[in-house]
Design an enzyme around this catalytic site. Sequence first.
Site, mmCIF file in Angstrom:
data_model
loop_
_atom_site.group_PDB
_atom_site.id
_atom_site.type_symbol
_atom_site.label_atom_id
_atom_site.label_comp_id
_atom_site.label_asym_id
_atom_site.label_seq_id
_atom_site.Cartn_x
_atom_site.Cartn_y
_atom_site.Cartn_z
ATOM 1 C CG ASP A 100 11.931 27.297 21.664
ATOM 2 O OD1 ASP A 100 11.838 28.253 20.882
ATOM 3 O OD2 ASP A 100 11.462 26.174 21.427
ATOM 4 C CG HIS A 114 11.113 24.248 25.806
ATOM 5 N ND1 HIS A 114 9.813 23.801 25.693
ATOM 6 C CD2 HIS A 114 11.547 24.461 24.537
ATOM 7 C CE1 HIS A 114 9.483 23.737 24.418
ATOM 8 N NE2 HIS A 114 10.517 24.142 23.689
ATOM 9 C CG ASP A 170 7.797 26.364 22.360
ATOM 10 O OD1 ASP A 170 6.561 26.555 22.259
ATOM 11 O OD2 ASP A 170 8.403 25.488 21.716
ATOM 12 C CG ASN A 218 5.246 24.227 19.222
ATOM 13 O OD1 ASN A 218 6.188 24.956 19.538
ATOM 14 N ND2 ASN A 218 5.367 22.906 19.180
ATOM 15 C CG HIS A 219 5.798 23.036 23.661
ATOM 16 N ND1 HIS A 219 5.781 21.792 24.275
ATOM 17 C CD2 HIS A 219 6.537 22.888 22.537
ATOM 18 C CE1 HIS A 219 6.494 20.941 23.546
ATOM 19 N NE2 HIS A 219 6.957 21.578 22.493
ATOM 20 C CG HIS A 255 7.284 29.320 18.548
ATOM 21 N ND1 HIS A 255 8.277 29.421 19.483
ATOM 22 C CD2 HIS A 255 7.099 27.981 18.337
ATOM 23 C CE1 HIS A 255 8.689 28.205 19.829
ATOM 24 N NE2 HIS A 255 7.987 27.320 19.152
ATOM 25 C CG HIS A 303 9.202 25.715 16.110
ATOM 26 N ND1 HIS A 303 8.494 25.044 17.096
ATOM 27 C CD2 HIS A 303 8.801 25.173 14.921
ATOM 28 C CE1 HIS A 303 7.710 24.148 16.523
ATOM 29 N NE2 HIS A 303 7.879 24.203 15.212
#
Length: 315
Positions: free
Chosen positions: A62, A64, A90, A122-123, A172, A247
């Site tokens: 990730d 982010h 992500d 998932n984002h 992910h 994740h």
Amino acid sequence: MASLNKLSSNEIGNIDRQIAKLRQGQILTEQEVKSLCIKAKEILQDEPNIIQVRAPLTICGDIHGQFHDLIELFQIGGNLPDTNYLFLGDYVDRGSQSVETFSLMLSLKVRYKDRIVLLRGNHENREINKIYGFYDECFRKYGNEIVWKQFTEVFGYLPLSAIVEQQIFCAHGGLSPAMESVDQIKQLNRVQDIPHEGLMCDLLWSDPEETKNGWGISPRGAGWTWGCDITEKFLHSNKLKQIARAHQLVMEGIQKVHNQKTITIFSAPNYCYRCGNQACIVEVDEQLKMNQTQFEPAPRENEPHTTRRVPDYFL
């Protein structure tokens, strides 16, 4: 098919200028984003749901929206095209520079399409990133939702998984009770919002369980938890050796469970600018030997000092 996506010398010059602009901390114009997304979709739509990847490469978790830490990651791991990268998803939400982060990731994909793989997290989904920061950031920086819509359209074209040298399964989130064979992933229509259940959902939402066998209800409200027995059965059935996924925030940036056969990689140090965790990237050489490199946040002005602590459970 690949020749259709070959960049002209003029396009190479333009994308190199955009990469330099982003590295200097400037955002792309609305028109630049539009052109970038069109070109990225042309490239991504030619990629299958499962990417077969060759070693050596560096696997990253990730990000982010922590743009400065992404730049630090490239400083540590090496810049493209000298290093091959596999990112596990992500890229947006939570961090304050998701726009710059995903703009750079897409620009690098367009410029060096055979050197970098971008999986979906998932984002990378409208329903999630409209809540957790990306939508608001796009609106704040561009004054409308056009750029957000263009980026979220690209999300649907990101591949769902990768297999390194036919031995390391990468996604992910992780596994699914709906999947016995990885070949089932090939049948999915990925160009859609992430469903609330089923194989596509689970690939992006599930988590390994350290202490219990079997399948369990995920506290996230999507996906499943899976135990060591599930990992062993999946790897044996598919003639694989390991699972690499992201994740989950892990304080050392990397965590190995299930007899070290399930590896979680997290590449956003001091997550949300307050968790105090290390980040990690994992280099995989030609013999599939893994070399992990942990790193701290890139220096920033006016950022509060944080102490390391066990974080809350994040979505």
